[in-house]
Scaffold this active site. Structure first.
Site, PDB file in Angstrom:
ATOM      1  N   LEU A  31       0.823  -1.212   0.000  1.00  0.00           N
ATOM      2  CA  LEU A  31       0.000   0.000   0.000  1.00  0.00           C
ATOM      3  C   LEU A  31       0.860   1.267   0.000  1.00  0.00           C
ATOM      4  O   LEU A  31       1.828   1.369   0.750  1.00  0.00           O
ATOM      5  CB  LEU A  31      -0.931   0.002   1.224  1.00  0.00           C
ATOM      6  CG  LEU A  31      -1.886  -1.190   1.342  1.00  0.00           C
ATOM      7  CD1 LEU A  31      -2.858  -0.984   2.503  1.00  0.00           C
ATOM      8  CD2 LEU A  31      -2.659  -1.429   0.042  1.00  0.00           C
ATOM      9  N   HIS A  32       0.495   2.208  -0.861  1.00  0.00           N
ATOM     10  CA  HIS A  32       1.177   3.504  -0.934  1.00  0.00           C
ATOM     11  C   HIS A  32       0.121   4.604  -0.868  1.00  0.00           C
ATOM     12  O   HIS A  32      -1.065   4.319  -0.629  1.00  0.00           O
ATOM     13  CB  HIS A  32       2.031   3.587  -2.204  1.00  0.00           C
ATOM     14  CG  HIS A  32       1.287   3.210  -3.458  1.00  0.00           C
ATOM     15  ND1 HIS A  32       0.205   3.913  -3.922  1.00  0.00           N
ATOM     16  CD2 HIS A  32       1.457   2.170  -4.329  1.00  0.00           C
ATOM     17  CE1 HIS A  32      -0.241   3.369  -5.025  1.00  0.00           C
ATOM     18  NE2 HIS A  32       0.488   2.292  -5.292  1.00  0.00           N
ATOM     19  N   GLY A  34      -1.368   6.229  -3.044  1.00  0.00           N
ATOM     20  CA  GLY A  34      -2.483   6.055  -3.974  1.00  0.00           C
ATOM     21  C   GLY A  34      -3.585   5.222  -3.315  1.00  0.00           C
ATOM     22  O   GLY A  34      -4.779   5.550  -3.409  1.00  0.00           O
ATOM     23  N   HIS A  35      -3.184   4.151  -2.630  1.00  0.00           N
ATOM     24  CA  HIS A  35      -4.175   3.336  -1.913  1.00  0.00           C
ATOM     25  C   HIS A  35      -4.784   4.138  -0.759  1.00  0.00           C
ATOM     26  O   HIS A  35      -5.976   4.029  -0.485  1.00  0.00           O
ATOM     27  CB  HIS A  35      -3.520   2.073  -1.352  1.00  0.00           C
ATOM     28  CG  HIS A  35      -2.959   1.161  -2.385  1.00  0.00           C
ATOM     29  ND1 HIS A  35      -1.612   1.008  -2.588  1.00  0.00           N
ATOM     30  CD2 HIS A  35      -3.559   0.347  -3.295  1.00  0.00           C
ATOM     31  CE1 HIS A  35      -1.401   0.135  -3.560  1.00  0.00           C
ATOM     32  NE2 HIS A  35      -2.575  -0.274  -4.009  1.00  0.00           N
ATOM     33  N   GLY A 147      -8.877   3.350  -8.328  1.00  0.00           N
ATOM     34  CA  GLY A 147      -8.087   4.491  -8.772  1.00  0.00           C
ATOM     35  C   GLY A 147      -8.203   4.713 -10.269  1.00  0.00           C
ATOM     36  O   GLY A 147      -8.279   3.758 -11.053  1.00  0.00           O
ATOM     37  N   ASP A 150      -5.544   3.152 -13.030  1.00  0.00           N
ATOM     38  CA  ASP A 150      -5.863   1.985 -13.860  1.00  0.00           C
ATOM     39  C   ASP A 150      -7.199   2.265 -14.540  1.00  0.00           C
ATOM     40  O   ASP A 150      -8.239   1.713 -14.173  1.00  0.00           O
ATOM     41  CB  ASP A 150      -5.922   0.720 -12.986  1.00  0.00           C
ATOM     42  CG  ASP A 150      -4.584   0.444 -12.332  1.00  0.00           C
ATOM     43  OD1 ASP A 150      -3.607   0.222 -13.055  1.00  0.00           O
ATOM     44  OD2 ASP A 150      -4.508   0.494 -11.092  1.00  0.00           O
ATOM     45  N   ARG A 187       4.691  -0.940  -8.492  1.00  0.00           N
ATOM     46  CA  ARG A 187       5.788  -1.389  -9.360  1.00  0.00           C
ATOM     47  C   ARG A 187       6.919  -0.360  -9.452  1.00  0.00           C
ATOM     48  O   ARG A 187       7.995  -0.682  -9.948  1.00  0.00           O
ATOM     49  CB  ARG A 187       5.258  -1.719 -10.758  1.00  0.00           C
ATOM     50  CG  ARG A 187       4.367  -2.951 -10.754  1.00  0.00           C
ATOM     51  CD  ARG A 187       4.067  -3.465 -12.145  1.00  0.00           C
ATOM     52  NE  ARG A 187       3.541  -4.800 -12.103  1.00  0.00           N
ATOM     53  CZ  ARG A 187       2.240  -5.129 -12.196  1.00  0.00           C
ATOM     54  NH1 ARG A 187       1.344  -4.186 -12.344  1.00  0.00           N
ATOM     55  NH2 ARG A 187       1.859  -6.390 -12.136  1.00  0.00           N
TER      56      ARG A 187
HETATM   57  O1  PAF Z   1      -5.758  -2.700  -9.011  1.00  0.00           O
HETATM   58  C1  PAF Z   1      -5.397  -3.696  -8.359  1.00  0.00           C
HETATM   59  O2  PAF Z   1      -4.616  -3.621  -7.417  1.00  0.00           O
HETATM   60  C2  PAF Z   1      -5.955  -5.052  -8.751  1.00  0.00           C
HETATM   61  O3  PAF Z   1      -6.115  -5.179 -10.128  1.00  0.00           O
HETATM   62  C3  PAF Z   1      -7.265  -5.419  -8.016  1.00  0.00           C
HETATM   63  C4  PAF Z   1      -8.402  -4.489  -8.408  1.00  0.00           C
HETATM   64  C5  PAF Z   1      -7.046  -5.351  -6.516  1.00  0.00           C
HETATM   65  C6  PAF Z   1      -7.693  -6.840  -8.372  1.00  0.00           C
HETATM   66  O4  PAF Z   1      -6.729  -7.775  -8.008  1.00  0.00           O
END
Ligand code: PAF
Length: 276
Positions: A31-32, A34-35, A147, A150, A187
Protein backbone atom coordinates in the site's frame (compact mmCIF):
# COMPACT_ATOMS: atom_id res chain seq x y z
CA UNK A 1 -8.87 -0.63 15.65
CA UNK A 2 -8.53 -2.54 12.37
CA UNK A 3 -9.59 -6.18 12.41
CA UNK A 4 -7.54 -8.55 10.22
CA UNK A 5 -9.20 -11.73 8.92
CA UNK A 6 -7.86 -14.39 6.57
CA UNK A 7 -10.77 -16.79 6.08
CA UNK A 8 -14.26 -16.62 4.57
CA UNK A 9 -16.08 -17.53 7.82
CA UNK A 10 -14.14 -14.86 9.76
CA UNK A 11 -14.87 -12.35 7.01
CA UNK A 12 -18.60 -13.18 7.07
CA UNK A 13 -18.70 -12.81 10.87
CA UNK A 14 -16.81 -9.49 10.82
CA UNK A 15 -18.86 -8.19 7.86
CA UNK A 16 -22.14 -8.81 9.70
CA UNK A 17 -20.90 -6.52 12.48
CA UNK A 18 -20.28 -3.58 10.12
CA UNK A 19 -22.87 -0.83 10.17
CA UNK A 20 -24.22 1.60 7.56
CA UNK A 21 -22.94 1.77 4.00
CA UNK A 22 -19.91 -0.45 3.51
CA UNK A 23 -17.09 0.75 1.22
CA UNK A 24 -14.59 -1.69 -0.28
CA UNK A 25 -11.04 -0.90 -1.41
CA UNK A 26 -9.64 -3.93 -3.24
CA UNK A 27 -5.81 -3.98 -3.36
CA UNK A 28 -2.90 -6.29 -4.03
CA UNK A 29 -1.09 -4.87 -0.99
CA UNK A 30 2.20 -2.91 -1.00
CA UNK A 31 0.00 0.00 0.00
CA UNK A 32 1.18 3.50 -0.93
CA UNK A 33 -0.36 6.97 -0.95
CA UNK A 34 -2.48 6.05 -3.97
CA UNK A 35 -4.17 3.34 -1.91
CA UNK A 36 -4.47 5.76 1.00
CA UNK A 37 -6.38 8.10 -1.32
CA UNK A 38 -8.77 5.25 -2.22
CA UNK A 39 -9.25 4.43 1.47
CA UNK A 40 -9.84 8.09 2.38
CA UNK A 41 -12.41 8.42 -0.39
CA UNK A 42 -14.15 5.26 0.83
CA UNK A 43 -14.24 6.67 4.34
CA UNK A 44 -15.78 9.91 3.01
CA UNK A 45 -18.60 8.17 1.18
CA UNK A 46 -19.19 5.07 3.33
CA UNK A 47 -19.80 4.41 7.03
CA UNK A 48 -17.55 1.34 7.29
CA UNK A 49 -14.47 0.50 5.24
CA UNK A 50 -13.07 -2.86 4.17
CA UNK A 51 -9.67 -3.28 2.47
CA UNK A 52 -8.76 -6.53 0.75
CA UNK A 53 -5.11 -7.51 0.28
CA UNK A 54 -4.57 -10.30 -2.23
CA UNK A 55 -1.95 -10.68 -4.95
CA UNK A 56 -4.26 -12.26 -7.50
CA UNK A 57 -2.32 -14.88 -9.52
CA UNK A 58 -5.08 -14.97 -12.13
CA UNK A 59 -4.19 -11.54 -13.48
CA UNK A 60 -0.48 -12.27 -14.03
CA UNK A 61 0.55 -13.79 -17.35
CA UNK A 62 3.45 -16.23 -17.79
CA UNK A 63 6.73 -14.35 -17.37
CA UNK A 64 5.06 -11.45 -15.52
CA UNK A 65 6.07 -10.36 -12.02
CA UNK A 66 3.86 -12.59 -9.80
CA UNK A 67 6.82 -13.99 -7.86
CA UNK A 68 8.59 -10.69 -7.33
CA UNK A 69 5.43 -8.62 -6.73
CA UNK A 70 6.02 -6.82 -3.38
CA UNK A 71 4.29 -8.45 -0.39
CA UNK A 72 4.23 -6.55 2.91
CA UNK A 73 1.19 -7.46 4.99
CA UNK A 74 2.54 -6.02 8.28
CA UNK A 75 3.25 -2.64 6.69
CA UNK A 76 -0.12 -2.77 4.86
CA UNK A 77 -1.89 -3.41 8.13
CA UNK A 78 -0.09 -0.45 9.73
CA UNK A 79 -1.36 1.78 6.88
CA UNK A 80 -4.90 0.46 7.41
CA UNK A 81 -4.64 1.12 11.16
CA UNK A 82 -3.47 4.69 10.49
CA UNK A 83 -6.32 5.25 8.05
CA UNK A 84 -8.79 3.74 10.55
CA UNK A 85 -9.97 1.00 8.22
CA UNK A 86 -12.52 -1.24 9.97
CA UNK A 87 -11.68 -4.56 8.39
CA UNK A 88 -8.85 -6.08 6.32
CA UNK A 89 -9.41 -9.34 4.45
CA UNK A 90 -6.11 -10.95 3.42
CA UNK A 91 -6.83 -14.48 2.17
CA UNK A 92 -4.29 -17.01 0.93
CA UNK A 93 -4.82 -18.34 -2.59
CA UNK A 94 -6.53 -21.57 -1.45
CA UNK A 95 -9.09 -19.54 0.51
CA UNK A 96 -10.10 -17.52 -2.54
CA UNK A 97 -9.75 -20.28 -5.14
CA UNK A 98 -10.56 -23.43 -3.12
CA UNK A 99 -11.22 -25.45 -6.29
CA UNK A 100 -7.81 -24.47 -7.67
CA UNK A 101 -7.06 -22.40 -10.74
CA UNK A 102 -7.39 -25.26 -13.19
CA UNK A 103 -10.83 -25.31 -14.85
CA UNK A 104 -11.92 -22.28 -12.86
CA UNK A 105 -15.19 -20.55 -13.80
CA UNK A 106 -14.24 -16.99 -14.70
CA UNK A 107 -15.78 -13.68 -15.70
CA UNK A 108 -15.32 -13.09 -19.42
CA UNK A 109 -14.45 -9.46 -20.07
CA UNK A 110 -16.34 -8.05 -23.06
CA UNK A 111 -14.68 -6.47 -26.12
CA UNK A 112 -13.22 -3.72 -23.90
CA UNK A 113 -11.04 -6.40 -22.35
CA UNK A 114 -9.30 -7.14 -25.65
CA UNK A 115 -7.83 -3.70 -26.32
CA UNK A 116 -4.96 -1.74 -24.71
CA UNK A 117 -3.96 -3.61 -21.51
CA UNK A 118 -6.03 -6.58 -22.61
CA UNK A 119 -4.15 -6.76 -25.93
CA UNK A 120 -0.74 -6.43 -24.23
CA UNK A 121 -1.62 -8.82 -21.38
CA UNK A 122 -3.99 -11.54 -22.64
CA UNK A 123 -6.27 -12.82 -19.88
CA UNK A 124 -5.51 -9.87 -17.62
CA UNK A 125 -9.08 -8.57 -17.39
CA UNK A 126 -10.53 -12.04 -16.95
CA UNK A 127 -8.23 -12.32 -13.93
CA UNK A 128 -9.11 -8.88 -12.59
CA UNK A 129 -12.87 -9.16 -13.10
CA UNK A 130 -13.01 -12.68 -11.68
CA UNK A 131 -11.31 -11.70 -8.43
CA UNK A 132 -13.23 -8.43 -8.16
CA UNK A 133 -16.53 -10.30 -8.66
CA UNK A 134 -15.55 -12.79 -5.95
CA UNK A 135 -14.54 -10.01 -3.55
CA UNK A 136 -17.84 -8.24 -4.25
CA UNK A 137 -19.74 -11.44 -3.37
CA UNK A 138 -17.68 -12.14 -0.26
CA UNK A 139 -17.56 -8.59 1.17
CA UNK A 140 -21.00 -7.47 -0.08
CA UNK A 141 -20.06 -3.75 -0.21
CA UNK A 142 -22.45 -0.94 -1.07
CA UNK A 143 -19.68 0.84 -2.95
CA UNK A 144 -16.12 0.19 -4.06
CA UNK A 145 -13.29 2.64 -4.78
CA UNK A 146 -10.94 2.18 -7.75
CA UNK A 147 -8.09 4.49 -8.77
CA UNK A 148 -8.21 6.31 -12.11
CA UNK A 149 -4.54 5.35 -12.58
CA UNK A 150 -5.86 1.98 -13.86
CA UNK A 151 -8.36 3.72 -16.11
CA UNK A 152 -9.26 0.72 -18.24
CA UNK A 153 -9.67 -1.44 -15.13
CA UNK A 154 -12.04 1.16 -13.68
CA UNK A 155 -14.06 1.18 -16.94
CA UNK A 156 -14.12 -2.64 -17.09
CA UNK A 157 -15.27 -2.98 -13.48
CA UNK A 158 -18.00 -0.38 -14.08
CA UNK A 159 -19.14 -2.28 -17.15
CA UNK A 160 -19.16 -5.62 -15.29
CA UNK A 161 -21.21 -4.13 -12.46
CA UNK A 162 -23.72 -2.81 -15.00
CA UNK A 163 -23.79 -5.89 -17.25
CA UNK A 164 -24.00 -8.43 -14.41
CA UNK A 165 -26.26 -6.38 -12.11
CA UNK A 166 -24.03 -6.23 -9.06
CA UNK A 167 -25.83 -3.17 -7.71
CA UNK A 168 -22.59 -1.73 -6.29
CA UNK A 169 -21.61 1.91 -6.72
CA UNK A 170 -18.15 2.30 -8.28
CA UNK A 171 -16.34 5.38 -7.00
CA UNK A 172 -13.36 6.67 -9.04
CA UNK A 173 -10.37 8.19 -7.24
CA UNK A 174 -7.96 10.62 -8.90
CA UNK A 175 -4.38 9.43 -9.53
CA UNK A 176 -1.85 10.35 -6.85
CA UNK A 177 1.55 11.47 -8.16
CA UNK A 178 5.05 11.96 -6.79
CA UNK A 179 6.10 15.64 -6.63
CA UNK A 180 7.91 15.13 -9.98
CA UNK A 181 4.70 13.82 -11.57
CA UNK A 182 5.31 10.05 -11.66
CA UNK A 183 2.05 8.25 -10.89
CA UNK A 184 2.29 6.16 -7.72
CA UNK A 185 2.43 2.43 -8.35
CA UNK A 186 3.62 -0.56 -6.34
CA UNK A 187 5.79 -1.39 -9.36
CA UNK A 188 7.77 1.88 -9.03
CA UNK A 189 9.88 0.09 -6.39
CA UNK A 190 11.41 -2.04 -9.21
CA UNK A 191 12.83 1.00 -11.03
CA UNK A 192 16.57 1.71 -10.95
CA UNK A 193 17.60 5.37 -10.77
CA UNK A 194 18.15 5.51 -14.54
CA UNK A 195 14.85 3.76 -15.30
CA UNK A 196 13.00 6.10 -12.96
CA UNK A 197 14.50 9.11 -14.76
CA UNK A 198 13.36 7.65 -18.09
CA UNK A 199 9.88 6.96 -16.65
CA UNK A 200 9.44 10.68 -16.03
CA UNK A 201 8.91 11.10 -19.77
CA UNK A 202 5.41 9.69 -19.14
CA UNK A 203 4.14 12.53 -16.89
CA UNK A 204 6.06 15.00 -19.09
CA UNK A 205 4.19 13.64 -22.12
CA UNK A 206 0.91 13.99 -20.24
CA UNK A 207 1.66 17.61 -19.36
CA UNK A 208 2.60 18.38 -22.98
CA UNK A 209 -0.64 16.74 -24.15
CA UNK A 210 -2.71 18.75 -21.70
CA UNK A 211 -1.13 21.96 -23.01
CA UNK A 212 -1.72 21.16 -26.69
CA UNK A 213 -4.77 21.16 -29.01
CA UNK A 214 -3.19 18.05 -30.56
CA UNK A 215 -2.66 15.99 -27.41
CA UNK A 216 -1.68 12.69 -29.06
CA UNK A 217 1.03 14.23 -31.27
CA UNK A 218 2.35 16.27 -28.33
CA UNK A 219 2.60 13.19 -26.09
CA UNK A 220 4.18 11.04 -28.80
CA UNK A 221 6.85 13.68 -29.44
CA UNK A 222 7.93 13.72 -25.77
CA UNK A 223 7.90 9.92 -25.48
CA UNK A 224 9.91 9.50 -28.69
CA UNK A 225 12.67 11.68 -27.24
CA UNK A 226 13.28 9.24 -24.33
CA UNK A 227 15.37 6.26 -25.48
CA UNK A 228 15.05 4.58 -22.06
CA UNK A 229 11.36 3.84 -22.61
CA UNK A 230 9.75 1.20 -24.83
CA UNK A 231 6.24 2.35 -25.66
CA UNK A 232 3.47 -0.28 -25.71
CA UNK A 233 0.77 2.22 -26.66
CA UNK A 234 -0.12 5.91 -26.63
CA UNK A 235 -3.80 6.38 -27.46
CA UNK A 236 -6.63 8.82 -27.17
CA UNK A 237 -10.08 7.57 -26.32
CA UNK A 238 -13.41 8.86 -25.12
CA UNK A 239 -14.13 9.13 -21.40
CA UNK A 240 -15.69 5.61 -21.40
CA UNK A 241 -12.81 4.08 -23.44
CA UNK A 242 -14.81 4.43 -26.68
CA UNK A 243 -13.71 6.27 -29.82
CA UNK A 244 -12.21 9.72 -29.12
CA UNK A 245 -14.40 12.68 -30.08
CA UNK A 246 -13.38 14.87 -33.04
CA UNK A 247 -12.93 17.69 -30.58
CA UNK A 248 -13.50 18.28 -26.88
CA UNK A 249 -12.65 16.28 -23.74
CA UNK A 250 -10.87 12.95 -24.22
CA UNK A 251 -8.55 10.65 -22.28
CA UNK A 252 -4.89 9.99 -23.09
CA UNK A 253 -3.59 6.55 -22.09
CA UNK A 254 0.06 5.54 -22.09
CA UNK A 255 1.74 2.18 -21.40
CA UNK A 256 5.51 1.87 -21.53
CA UNK A 257 8.35 -0.23 -20.21
CA UNK A 258 11.40 1.10 -18.40
CA UNK A 259 13.76 -1.87 -18.31
CA UNK A 260 11.53 -4.81 -17.36
CA UNK A 261 9.04 -2.66 -15.44
CA UNK A 262 5.76 -1.91 -17.14
CA UNK A 263 4.16 1.43 -16.29
CA UNK A 264 0.75 2.80 -17.22
CA UNK A 265 -0.66 6.27 -16.83
CA UNK A 266 -3.51 8.37 -18.20
CA UNK A 267 -5.08 11.79 -17.89
CA UNK A 268 -7.91 13.93 -19.19
CA UNK A 269 -6.95 15.99 -22.24
CA UNK A 270 -8.76 18.18 -24.74
CA UNK A 271 -8.74 17.75 -28.52
CA UNK A 272 -8.76 21.08 -30.36
CA UNK A 273 -8.73 24.61 -29.06
CA UNK A 274 -10.85 25.38 -25.95
CA UNK A 275 -14.15 27.08 -26.77
CA UNK A 276 -13.75 30.87 -26.75
O1 PAF B 1 -5.76 -2.70 -9.01
C1 PAF B 1 -5.40 -3.70 -8.36
O2 PAF B 1 -4.62 -3.62 -7.42
C2 PAF B 1 -5.96 -5.05 -8.75
O3 PAF B 1 -6.12 -5.18 -10.13
C3 PAF B 1 -7.26 -5.42 -8.02
C4 PAF B 1 -8.40 -4.49 -8.41
C5 PAF B 1 -7.05 -5.35 -6.52
C6 PAF B 1 -7.69 -6.84 -8.37
O4 PAF B 1 -6.73 -7.77 -8.01
Amino acid sequence: MTLLVHTRPDLARARSGLTGRVGLVPTMGALHDGHRANIRRAKEVADSTVVTVFVNPLQFGPGEDLDRYPRSLDADLAVCEEEEVDLVFAPVEAELYPGGRHGLTTVHAGSGGEILEGACRPGFFTGVLTVVAKLFHLVRPDLACFGEKDFQQLAMVRRMVRDLDFGIEIVPVETVREPDGLALSSRNTYLSETERAAALAIPHAIRAAQDSPEPLAAAEKVLASEPGLTIDYTVLCGPDLGEPPESGPARLLIAARAGTTRLIDNAPVRIGEPDA
